[in-house]
Design a protein around this motif. Structure first.
Motif, PDB file in Angstrom:
ATOM      1  N   PRO A 152       1.367  -1.586  -0.205  1.00 38.03           N
ATOM      2  CA  PRO A 152       0.051   0.126   0.035  1.00 38.03           C
ATOM      3  C   PRO A 152       0.676   1.546  -0.187  1.00 38.03           C
ATOM      4  CG  PRO A 152       0.038  -0.787   2.156  1.00 38.03           C
ATOM      5  CD  PRO A 152       0.780  -1.889   1.349  1.00 38.03           C
ATOM      6  N   SER A 154       2.642   4.903   1.351  1.00 37.41           N
ATOM      7  CA  SER A 154       2.648   5.307   1.762  1.00 37.41           C
ATOM      8  C   SER A 154       2.134   6.807   2.019  1.00 37.41           C
ATOM      9  CB  SER A 154       4.658   5.587   2.350  1.00 37.41           C
ATOM     10  OG  SER A 154       4.780   6.318   1.215  1.00 37.41           O
ATOM     11  N   HIS A 155       2.618   7.416   3.725  1.00 39.14           N
ATOM     12  CA  HIS A 155       1.280   8.896   3.786  1.00 39.14           C
ATOM     13  C   HIS A 155       2.011   9.308   3.406  1.00 39.14           C
ATOM     14  CE1 HIS A 155      -0.139  11.792   6.457  1.00 39.14           C
ATOM     15  NE2 HIS A 155       1.359  12.347   6.291  1.00 39.14           N
ATOM     16  N   LEU A 158       1.233   9.168  -0.886  1.00 37.12           N
ATOM     17  CA  LEU A 158      -0.486   9.814  -0.668  1.00 37.12           C
ATOM     18  C   LEU A 158      -0.218  11.701  -0.602  1.00 37.12           C
ATOM     19  CD1 LEU A 158      -2.270   6.597   1.707  1.00 37.12           C
ATOM     20  CD2 LEU A 158      -2.401   7.256  -0.964  1.00 37.12           C
ATOM     21  N   LYS A 159       0.748  12.286   0.433  1.00 36.17           N
ATOM     22  CA  LYS A 159       0.044  14.160   0.340  1.00 36.17           C
ATOM     23  C   LYS A 159       0.385  14.243  -0.800  1.00 36.17           C
ATOM     24  CE  LYS A 159       2.396  17.137   3.616  1.00 36.17           C
ATOM     25  NZ  LYS A 159       2.657  17.352   5.228  1.00 36.17           N
ATOM     26  N   ALA A 177      -7.152   5.150  -3.919  1.00 35.20           N
ATOM     27  CA  ALA A 177      -6.592   5.084  -2.296  1.00 35.20           C
ATOM     28  C   ALA A 177      -6.148   6.322  -1.845  1.00 35.20           C
ATOM     29  CB  ALA A 177      -4.551   4.697  -2.833  1.00 35.20           C
ATOM     30  N   VAL A 178      -6.223   7.020  -2.326  1.00 37.75           N
ATOM     31  CA  VAL A 178      -5.896   9.095  -1.614  1.00 37.75           C
ATOM     32  C   VAL A 178      -7.328   9.466  -1.040  1.00 37.75           C
ATOM     33  CG1 VAL A 178      -5.734  11.626  -2.027  1.00 37.75           C
ATOM     34  CG2 VAL A 178      -4.775  10.311  -3.759  1.00 37.75           C
ATOM     35  N   GLU A 180      -9.469   6.863   0.576  1.00 36.63           N
ATOM     36  CA  GLU A 180      -9.732   5.922   1.602  1.00 36.63           C
ATOM     37  C   GLU A 180      -8.632   6.867   3.066  1.00 36.63           C
ATOM     38  OE1 GLU A 180      -8.629   0.795   2.256  1.00 36.63           O
ATOM     39  OE2 GLU A 180      -8.603   2.124   0.719  1.00 36.63           O
ATOM     40  N   HIS A 181      -7.296   7.274   2.326  1.00 37.95           N
ATOM     41  CA  HIS A 181      -6.538   7.637   3.335  1.00 37.95           C
ATOM     42  C   HIS A 181      -7.504   9.040   3.724  1.00 37.95           C
ATOM     43  CE1 HIS A 181      -2.432   8.914   4.842  1.00 37.95           C
ATOM     44  NE2 HIS A 181      -3.095  10.367   4.946  1.00 37.95           N
ATOM     45  N   GLU A 184      -8.636   8.584   6.967  1.00 37.01           N
ATOM     46  CA  GLU A 184      -7.933   7.862   8.022  1.00 37.01           C
ATOM     47  C   GLU A 184      -7.287   9.021   8.268  1.00 37.01           C
ATOM     48  OE1 GLU A 184      -6.308   4.414   6.763  1.00 37.01           O
ATOM     49  OE2 GLU A 184      -7.695   3.541   6.612  1.00 37.01           O
ATOM     50  N   CYS A 185      -7.168   9.991   8.085  1.00 29.06           N
ATOM     51  CA  CYS A 185      -5.734  10.782   8.267  1.00 29.06           C
ATOM     52  C   CYS A 185      -6.174  12.197   8.201  1.00 29.06           C
ATOM     53  CB  CYS A 185      -4.640  10.821   7.279  1.00 29.06           C
ATOM     54  SG  CYS A 185      -3.325  12.375   6.904  1.00 29.06           S
ATOM     55  N   CYS A 188      -4.206  15.108   6.173  1.00 31.73           N
ATOM     56  CA  CYS A 188      -4.347  15.376   4.805  1.00 31.73           C
ATOM     57  C   CYS A 188      -5.576  15.553   5.038  1.00 31.73           C
ATOM     58  CB  CYS A 188      -3.958  13.713   4.513  1.00 31.73           C
ATOM     59  SG  CYS A 188      -2.325  13.384   4.729  1.00 31.73           S
TER      60      CYS A 188
END
Length: 516
Positions: A152, A154-155, A158-159, A177-178, A180-181, A184-185, A188
Motif C-alpha cells: 500500500p 505510504s503516507h 499519498l500526501k 487510495a487517496v 481511502e487515506h 483516516e488522516c 491530509c
C-alpha cells in the motif's frame, strides 16, 4: 536467427550472454536489479541482490578462474585441444569416439547454471534466444529472483498526490487510495479541503467587472464612520452618485471607444426621433446642459457668454464648435464641472435649493434641476454602456424613487401642454387650484416604486384616490425609460384598467417629458 544454444552451428560453445553474466557474478559484481517502486513504497530490506555463488574448486583451472568463466577464446582452445572434437559436433575421420551435440550443450548448460540465477538458468535458454545476437538483454531478464509485490502507498506518497487529486488528475487507483487515506488522516483531509477550495477559485465564472455602485457604497460607508465636515446636501446625492458612476465607466473604456456611435432618442409629438453622435458627443451634451445649472449658481458657462438657453440649442452649438470631433479630452472638463457644482451647492446656504434654473421654455428649482441632471446622466450612461458593451445597473432604489416622483409631478403640466396643442383629449371636469380632481392612479413596481395620483383636467389640481378613473401599472425602470423617450407608450404599460383615453393621454405625456 537462432542462437548457439538452439542446436545451430557452434552449439558446443555455449551462450556468450550467460558466460558474461557468470563472470560478473564470479567477480562479486551484482546483476542490475529489476525496476522497483519508489523508496517510500518499500522498506530498506525489500530488495537485496543475491550474493555471488562460491566457485566450485573442482571446476577451477590452473589460473584460479572457474571453467565456466573462461573467455570465448579459452573455451574454443579447450574444445580444439580435446581429441576428436572439432567444435562442430561431428566425429573425426579415424572414428574416434566424439561427444554428440546434445552432450556438449548439456555440459555447457550445467557449467553456466552454477553462476546464472536469472530466467536463463531456470529455462535453459540464453538471452539471445529471444533478443538475438548483439541485442541488449532486458533488465527484467537479469533480475535476481522474483520481483517483490508493491505494498500500500505510504503516507508521504499519498500526501504528495493531494494536489493532483484536487485537480482530478489522478488515475482511478490513485484516486481510490487517496480518498481511502483521507478518511483516516485528519491533517491530509484538511489540506485536501483547502486545495479543493483553491481549485474552485481557478475556475470561477463570476463577472470580473466591478460593481458600478461599489464606489458609492465605499464612500457612504466611509462618510458614515467619519462624516464630512461640509456634507453634500441630500437633494444633491443622486447627481453626485450618477456622475461618479458615469465617470467610472469612462475611465474603463479605451481611446477608440470614445468614437463609438451612440443614438440618442426622444419624443416629439406622437413620434420618436433620434440623433446620431459618439460617446464623446454625449459627454459634451451633458456638459452643455449642466452649464445652465452652473450659470444659475454664478459659475462660468462652458459655452461662454451669449450661449443659447434651451438644452437642444446648447447641444447643437457645442457639437458645431467642437472641431475636430470631441475625444476623451472632454471627460476632464465635464468631471471638473460636476465636482464644482457639487462643491458649490455644499457650501451654499439652505436657500440655494429653491434657486430657479431656467431651461428656456420652463424653469425648475435647483433641487429638482440637479435631480433632472442625475436622471439624464443615468439615461445617457446606459446609452454609452450599450454602445461599448459595458454592464451598467439602474440607480439605487431611493434615488430612483426621487426621479420617478419628479416625473410624476411634471406630468399634469405636460398633459396640459399637449392638450393645448390638440394632442390630448379635452378636460372633462375643471376644478380650482389645490382641489381634488379627476385622477389616474400610477402604480410603479420594483425598486424605487410607489403610488402616485396624476391630476387629469387641471395642472393645479390635486390627484386623489377617491377621484381615480383609471389605473396603470409599470415597472420603475420601464417608466423612467418611457419618460426618457427610449420606449414607446404602447410598449410601456404592464397593466391598464379604467378610462382608456386617460391612460393614453398620461402615457404620451410621460414620453413628451423627454428631450435632447
Amino acid at each position: 536467427m537462432n542462437g548457439p544454444l538452439d542446436g545451430g552451428p557452434g552449439g558446443g560453445r555455449g551462450d556468450e550472454g550467460g558466460r558474461e553474466g557468470g563472470r560478473d557474478e564470479a567477480r562479486g559484481v551484482p546483476r542490475i536489479p529489476a525496476p522497483r517502486s519508489a523508496a517510500d513504497d518499500l522498506g530498506p530490506g525489500a530488495y537485496r541482490p543475491s550474493p555471488p555463488p562460491e566457485p566450485d574448486p573442482a571446476e577451477a583451472t590452473g589460473d584460479g578462474v572457474p571453467d565456466g568463466a573462461k573467455s570465448d577464446c579459452d573455451a574454443d582452445a579447450d574444445v580444439d585441444a580435446r581429441p576428436g572434437d572439432s567444435g562442430s559436433g561431428a566425429g573425426t575421420a579415424d572414428g574416434t569416439d566424439v561427444r554428440s551435440d546434445t552432450e556438449s550443450r548439456a555440459g555447457s548448460d550445467a557449467r553456466n547454471a552454477r553462476f546464472d540465477t536469472g530466467p536463463e538458468a531456470r529455462t535453459g535458454r540464453g538471452a539471445e534466444d529471444t533478443a538475438g545476437p548483439g541485442t541488449h538483454t532486458p533488465t527484467a531478464a537479469l533480475g535476481a529472483g522474483p520481483r517483490p509485490e508493491a505494498g500500500p502507498l505510504s503516507h508521504s506518497v499519498l500526501k504528495s498526490l493531494l494536489g493532483a487529486w484536487a485537480l482530478s488528475a489522478c488515475s482511478a487507483e490513485e484516486t481510490a487510495a487517496v480518498e481511502e487515506h483521507l478518511g483516516e488522516c485528519a491533517p491530509c483531509a484538511d489540506e485536501a479541503l483547502r486545495l479543493r477550495d483553491a481549485v474552485g477559485l481557478l475556475h470561477t465564472d463570476h463577472d470580473l467587472d466591478l460593481d458600478p455602485l461599489l464606489r458609492f457604497r465605499v464612500l457612504e460607508n466611509c462618510l458614515g464612520r467619519r462624516p464630512a465636515r461640509i456634507p453634500v446636501p441630500s437633494w444633491a446625492d443622486p447627481y453626485d452618485a450618477e456622475t461618479a458612476r458615469l465617470d467610472a465607466l469612462l475611465r474603463d473604456i479605451g481611446d477608440a471607444e470614445w468614437h463609438a456611435p451612440v443614438r440618442l432618442k426622444w419624443f416629439e409629438g406622437d413620434r420618436q426621433v433620434n440623433r446620431r453622435t459618439t460617446v464623446a458627443g454625449v459627454i459634451g451634451h451633458l456638459m452643455s446642459v449642466d452649464g445652465l445649472v452652473a450659470e444659475a449658481l454664478g459659475l462660468d458657462d462652458p459655452l461662454g457668454r451669449g450661449a443659447p438657453r434651451t438644452p437642444a440649442e446648447r447641444t447643437e452649438a457645442y457639437w458645431k464648435t467642437a472641431d475636430p470631433p470631441p475625444t476623451r479630452t472632454v471627460r476632464a472638463p465635464w468631471r471638473d464641472q460636476s465636482h464644482t457644482l457639487i462643491r458649490t451647492v455644499s457650501f451654499a446656504d439652505r436657500g440655494a435649493a429653491e434657486l430657479s434654473v431656467s431651461y428656456g421654455s420652463f424653469a425648475l428649482p435647483l433641487r429638482d434641476s440637479l435631480l433632472d441632471r442625475a436622471f439624464e446622466c443615468w439615461i445617457h450612461a446606459e446609452d454609452i454602456a450599450d454602445a461599448v458593451d459595458y454592464p451598467y445597473e439602474p440607480p439605487s432604489g431611493s434615488h430612483l424613487n426621487r426621479m420617478i416622483d419628479l416625473a410624476a409631478r411634471l406630468l399634469p403640466a405636460a398633459l396640459a401642454e399637449r392638450r393645448r396643442a390638440g394632442l390630448a383629449g379635452p378636460a372633462r371636469h375643471l376644478v380650482a387650484a389645490g382641489e381634488a380632481g379627476r385622477s389616474l392612479h400610477l402604480e410603479v413596481e420594483g425598486s424605487g416604486g410607489g403610488n402616485w395620483y396624476i391630476a387629469l383636467d387641471s395642472p393645479a389640481a390635486v390627484g386623489s384616490p377617491d377621484q381615480s378613473v383609471a389605473q396603470v401599472a409599470l415597472d420603475g425602470v420601464e417608466f423612467c425609460r418611457l419618460v426618457a423617450g427610449h420606449i414607446s407608450p404602447r410598449e410601456a404599460a404592464a397593466g391598464q384598467d379604467g378610462d382608456r383615453e386617460a391612460i393614453r393621454d398620461v402615457l404620451f405625456a410621460a414620453a413628451a417629458l423627454s428631450r435632447l
